[in-house]
Design a protein around this motif. Sequence first.
Motif, short mmCIF file in Angstrom:
data_model
loop_
_atom_site.label_atom_id
_atom_site.label_comp_id
_atom_site.label_asym_id
_atom_site.label_seq_id
_atom_site.Cartn_x
_atom_site.Cartn_y
_atom_site.Cartn_z
N GLN A 523 0.85 -1.18 0.00
CA GLN A 523 0.00 0.00 0.00
C GLN A 523 0.89 1.23 0.00
O GLN A 523 1.85 1.31 0.77
N GLU A 524 0.54 2.15 -0.87
CA GLU A 524 1.30 3.38 -0.98
C GLU A 524 0.61 4.49 -0.18
O GLU A 524 1.09 4.91 0.87
N SER A 525 -0.53 4.96 -0.64
CA SER A 525 -1.17 6.14 -0.06
C SER A 525 -2.00 5.77 1.17
O SER A 525 -3.23 5.67 1.11
N ALA A 526 -1.31 5.60 2.29
CA ALA A 526 -2.02 5.29 3.53
C ALA A 526 -3.02 6.38 3.88
O ALA A 526 -4.07 6.12 4.48
N SER A 527 -2.72 7.62 3.50
CA SER A 527 -3.63 8.73 3.79
C SER A 527 -4.93 8.61 3.01
O SER A 527 -5.99 9.02 3.50
N GLU A 528 -4.87 8.05 1.80
CA GLU A 528 -6.11 7.83 1.06
C GLU A 528 -6.91 6.69 1.67
O GLU A 528 -8.14 6.66 1.56
N ALA A 529 -6.24 5.74 2.28
CA ALA A 529 -6.96 4.70 3.01
C ALA A 529 -7.67 5.30 4.22
O ALA A 529 -8.83 4.99 4.50
N VAL A 530 -6.98 6.17 4.96
CA VAL A 530 -7.62 6.87 6.07
C VAL A 530 -8.81 7.67 5.55
O VAL A 530 -9.90 7.66 6.15
N SER A 531 -8.63 8.34 4.43
CA SER A 531 -9.70 9.12 3.83
C SER A 531 -10.89 8.25 3.45
O SER A 531 -12.05 8.67 3.54
N ALA A 532 -10.62 7.01 3.03
CA ALA A 532 -11.71 6.10 2.66
C ALA A 532 -12.61 5.83 3.85
O ALA A 532 -13.85 5.85 3.75
N TRP A 533 -12.01 5.57 5.02
CA TRP A 533 -12.82 5.26 6.20
C TRP A 533 -13.44 6.53 6.77
O TRP A 533 -14.51 6.47 7.38
N HIS A 534 -12.81 7.68 6.54
CA HIS A 534 -13.44 8.95 6.87
C HIS A 534 -14.71 9.12 6.02
O HIS A 534 -15.79 9.47 6.53
N GLY A 535 -14.58 8.84 4.71
CA GLY A 535 -15.75 8.91 3.85
C GLY A 535 -16.82 7.92 4.25
O GLY A 535 -18.02 8.23 4.21
N LEU A 536 -16.40 6.72 4.64
CA LEU A 536 -17.36 5.70 5.08
C LEU A 536 -18.13 6.19 6.31
O LEU A 536 -19.35 6.00 6.41
N ALA A 537 -17.42 6.83 7.23
CA ALA A 537 -18.07 7.34 8.44
C ALA A 537 -19.06 8.45 8.10
O ALA A 537 -20.17 8.51 8.66
#
Length: 706
Positions: A523-537
């Motif tokens: 995984q490269e963009s860990a921040s986009e993964a964080v953003s994904a779960w932010h969007g999910l919330a």
Amino acid sequence: MSRGSACLAAAVVGAALLTACTTVDAPPPPPSAGAGVADAAPPSVDPSVLPSVDRGGGAMRLADGLAPPTNRWFSGLVFGDAAQPVFPLPLAVGLTASGFAYGLPTVRADGSVLSGSYAPQVQMDLREPVTGVVVAYDAATVTVDLVAGDETVRGRLHLTRGSPVLTYTATTDQDLGLGVAFSAGAAGLPDDVVTAELDERTHALVGAGDLDVADALAGTSLALTAGQTVSWLVAPDPGEGPDGLAELVEATRDPVTGSEVHHETSPEEATTSVTYATVSGGPAVVVRWPHQQQTADAAESCARGTYATVRGTAEVCLTSTLSWRSPVREPAPGLDLSGLDDDERDALADQVRTDAAAVLGDVRPADTYFGGKALARDANLWTLAVELGLDGVAADLHESVAADLRTWAQPDGCVERPERCFTWEPTLRTVVGQATSFGSEEGNDHHFHYGYFLYAAGVAAADDPDLVRDLAPVLDLLAADVAAVSDVPVPDGPPMPGLRVLDVVMGHSWASGQAPFADGNNQESASEAVSAWHGLALWADARVGAGLDDGGLTEQARWMLALEAASARAYWTDFDTSDPATDGLEASVTSLVWDGKRERATWFSAEPSAALGIVVLPVTGVSGYLGEDPDRVRANLGEALGTDDLWEDRSTWDVMFGDQLLMYAAMLGPADAEAALEVARDLPDERIDDGSTRSWLLAWLRAHAG
């Protein structure tokens, strides 16, 4: 092919701890059931609302009826022409033409790369060609059948994530070749245990139940009868445990059979628990990773030695349940602009009008990555217009974002047009945008892509119940595709896998769908993964606001957000540079994390700023987790920009992701935010990321300048 077991217990919400078989020594495979998260029922979804488009997922070494395990640490076992090595960690394991092999990776630093590649030390030979087929998996375990040419299963390999133990069960009578010589009589160990000294490390071979391995050993050949189980344990560096290796050997006699995950959140922290089931109910030999340092019972269960790994130093524990806590990150749409004075608000309003005119006069991209980024960008711009009282601009932006979201969320959209729509991929059991990007048809990066859609929908529909209801059939599918808490039954085939991308044990996601790499997944963009779960919330909150049942999604999203943010800091941006395991690493950021290595590199650019920018973007209201160690922020920026004085020369910021790095710099404090503002006003347009606007950049900096 399908393999069953008569000893499996019933599943709870698709997964459960196993009831051990008491009549044989062999551990049964666990049921495949996503991550095995108990007591959750996510919103129901129906992939059949989308047109089905088979994109040729290729052959899989996977038992019939199992959810295809894309985006897993072990995906390389299932996909591709040949099985790739995998990294249960701290061990690495590979399948061979006639068996399997394992090794304890040697961790080495070379410039900006920390490597711990697969190098087999012990090879097990079944003396005939076999193919490995994954027949079961859950949050922390994988079971692989070794199948001969006549379709007979010769043996069963059991991998446990985060364990220095490898387990094998013979399913036919056999003489298993060991490749290296093991012998009995090691000091402090029982006579029925055999060991080998390899690279100054003890490897112990232990029989389950009453199997005497020493008695079954003849040279480098181990005689096993059907149902007998053996395990290999690689000794750690010495710890403080009272009985040393002998204590771990005794626990190894009781093999792990499966795992289950529980989680809960409070306003301050999220707790994750992984419970390991064993044949006889004893503790498992597992390790505690750097992101798991807030462990409830570490003093009692751990301190049994350590391993140097590419994740840092891992501490050995004897426990049935490993629990750890992560700080909660509360979802935050928009920015707080209450501190701006009238002149500042007027200046920002002018910029919002300019940016709104630009985005409203353009057509958003048609693929799921750049199209999703553009929607999230414009949803953020809408929040600024609302906050600044620009009613007309806000109305135009909301109408545009809502219209595009409705277009994307039209279930039969791909019947009517060639892009801006989603399809169901029946082989991989996944949702794919018709216009693909970055290998999305193979399962790559779905959480990055769909996180932007969920974010945009969560922001734009927060007070628009009609929009939520219009989007829900497809947006819920996107959420389920990357984050369903357990396997989702689908007509006419295997289910969608639960928690498709999240590696619960490691606390972060994996981006490659099929992991065709010798160093495991990445995984490269860990921040986009964080953003994904932010969007999910945010999407979960919008659903609740519209009166829809969230089925626990609100709490689950906050758990995933907390977990991913903690691991993003632990392995990407804020890892412990004083850890002996990283000694010699000449990098403050490792922007590309694999199981077999970590490196300061990207898939797309050699620019130093890219390595930091890709783990910062997209900067949103939840990005404050990145700034909790100001000294590290300054060091990371110095590495990315090649200077110790961030503000001496404004041209320093004229780099890829310059806008994202300026927002990151604002986390240093008000003075640095003010300095960043001076730079940001004249930053070239091409340095504004396509997922952001100058308005958002200036608003973020102004909000942090105080």
